[in-house]
Design a protein around this motif. Structure first.
Motif, PDB file in Angstrom:
ATOM      1  N   UNK A 102       0.828  -1.201   0.000  1.00  0.00           N
ATOM      2  CA  UNK A 102       0.000   0.000   0.000  1.00  0.00           C
ATOM      3  C   UNK A 102       0.867   1.257   0.000  1.00  0.00           C
ATOM      4  N   UNK A 103       1.917   1.243   0.817  1.00  0.00           N
ATOM      5  CA  UNK A 103       2.807   2.401   0.859  1.00  0.00           C
ATOM      6  C   UNK A 103       3.530   2.590  -0.469  1.00  0.00           C
ATOM      7  N   UNK A 104       3.912   1.491  -1.094  1.00  0.00           N
ATOM      8  CA  UNK A 104       4.694   1.569  -2.332  1.00  0.00           C
ATOM      9  C   UNK A 104       3.900   2.163  -3.492  1.00  0.00           C
ATOM     10  N   UNK A 105       2.596   1.887  -3.563  1.00  0.00           N
ATOM     11  CA  UNK A 105       1.808   2.394  -4.707  1.00  0.00           C
ATOM     12  C   UNK A 105       1.295   3.805  -4.458  1.00  0.00           C
ATOM     13  N   UNK A 106       1.408   4.301  -3.238  1.00  0.00           N
ATOM     14  CA  UNK A 106       1.019   5.677  -2.890  1.00  0.00           C
ATOM     15  C   UNK A 106      -0.411   6.006  -3.308  1.00  0.00           C
ATOM     16  N   UNK A 107      -1.306   5.043  -3.154  1.00  0.00           N
ATOM     17  CA  UNK A 107      -2.712   5.285  -3.435  1.00  0.00           C
ATOM     18  C   UNK A 107      -3.082   5.352  -4.901  1.00  0.00           C
ATOM     19  N   UNK A 108      -2.170   4.994  -5.787  1.00  0.00           N
ATOM     20  CA  UNK A 108      -2.454   5.110  -7.224  1.00  0.00           C
ATOM     21  C   UNK A 108      -3.390   4.019  -7.725  1.00  0.00           C
ATOM     22  N   UNK A 109      -3.405   2.842  -7.059  1.00  0.00           N
ATOM     23  CA  UNK A 109      -4.302   1.763  -7.462  1.00  0.00           C
ATOM     24  C   UNK A 109      -4.493   0.840  -6.264  1.00  0.00           C
ATOM     25  N   UNK A 110      -5.549   0.032  -6.272  1.00  0.00           N
ATOM     26  CA  UNK A 110      -5.718  -0.950  -5.204  1.00  0.00           C
ATOM     27  C   UNK A 110      -4.672  -2.046  -5.296  1.00  0.00           C
ATOM     28  N   UNK A 111      -4.371  -2.654  -4.142  1.00  0.00           N
ATOM     29  CA  UNK A 111      -3.385  -3.731  -4.098  1.00  0.00           C
ATOM     30  C   UNK A 111      -4.013  -4.976  -3.478  1.00  0.00           C
ATOM     31  N   UNK A 112      -3.518  -6.128  -3.901  1.00  0.00           N
ATOM     32  CA  UNK A 112      -3.982  -7.421  -3.416  1.00  0.00           C
ATOM     33  C   UNK A 112      -2.749  -8.264  -3.144  1.00  0.00           C
TER      34      UNK A 112
END
Length: 266
Positions: A102-112
């Motif tokens: 979550x930290x790595x994508x900085x809110x740009x897309x959902x993560x699973x």
């Protein structure tokens, strides 16, 4: 509408996912890998080879992160600019938790977060999914279950149960192969050729697993139905019971779980 799936890292697991999806002919597939040789068999199946992680992230709707854990941070930084809210990042990188993703994508897309086991290599895997990102929509969750459902059994677990999954199912093939090897060794001891003993033992496990899948009976009942009074099977089963086979398996899984929890703190 065609769904595009891209894989960053096309080694054993990433390559298996792309190869498995290629059999279904329903997806636009792409991937990248540090060694181009890993991509050549996939290209023959219709997978587009792209130059780097950012290119895969730009081209795909579903981005599968299948790199080594120590590579994940750098790769995520590389692909992050290509992420959008309409994409989803699915990580099969062991040990990379939801907080890091979550930290790595900085809110740009959902993560699973997803954890498979090695039978995924032959389309019979078990995939644990963590769908705890609030940015993930139910439609995308269902889409992922549909996509990966073609590669094996999909289960939804809270991230807190991922170590238990790893100890039981992720490590499980090692336990099963160990039991298979013991039976092959017994067959050779009794005079069978190694190749024929191996072939028969593999068929034994395959058939027994299918029986367990198809039957609603308790596993112990299925076992007992093989045992005739005063027969040879019960003689063998008695030895296994005396050795505590079931207890040894429980101890093995608990030891793996303990080590997994230690590794999470390292």
């Amino acid at each position: 509408m065609s769904i595009s799936v891209g894989c960053v890292g096309c080694g054993n697991m990433g390559g298996a996912i792309l190869a498995g999806l290629a059999r279904h002919k329903a997806y636009d597939l792409c991937g990248c890998n540090r060694s181009r040789e890993k991509l050549r068999p996939l290209e023959a199946l219709g997978v587009r080879a792209l130059p780097d992680a950012r290119a895969v992230a730009a081209a795909a709707d579903v981005i599968v992160l299948a790199v080594k854990p120590y590579q994940a941070a750098a790769v995520l930084e590389e692909l992050r600019p290509a992420l959008t809210p309409h994409k989803v990042l699915v990580s099969v990188a062991a040990g990379v938790n939801m907080a890091k993703l979550t930290a790595a994508v900085e809110g740009r897309c959902p993560v699973v977060r997803c954890m498979p086991n090695t039978p995924a290599l032959v389309g019979k895997g078990v995939f644990a999914f963590c769908f705890e990102d609030p940015a993930l929509s139910p439609d995308v969750r269902d889409l992922l279950l549909q996509v990966f459902g073609g590669l094996g059994l999909c289960v939804t677990l809270p991230e807190a149960r991922f170590t238990a999954f790893s100890a039981l199912i992720g490590a499980g093939p090692a336990y099963v192969f160990g039991m298979m090897q013991g039976l092959v060794q017994a067959g050779v001891t009794l005079g069978l050729q190694h190749a024929e003993a191996r072939q028969m033992v593999v068929a034994l496990f395959s058939g027994s697993a299918l029986m367990a899948e198809k039957s609603p009976k308790h596993l112990i009942r299925l076992r007992d139905e093989v045992c005739s009074p005063a027969g040879l099977t019960i003689a063998g089963v008695n030895v296994l019971d005396q050795a505590g086979l079931a207890g040894l398996l429980v101890e093995a899984v608990l030891a793996a779980d303990q080590r997994g929890r230690e590794m999470e703190k390292e």
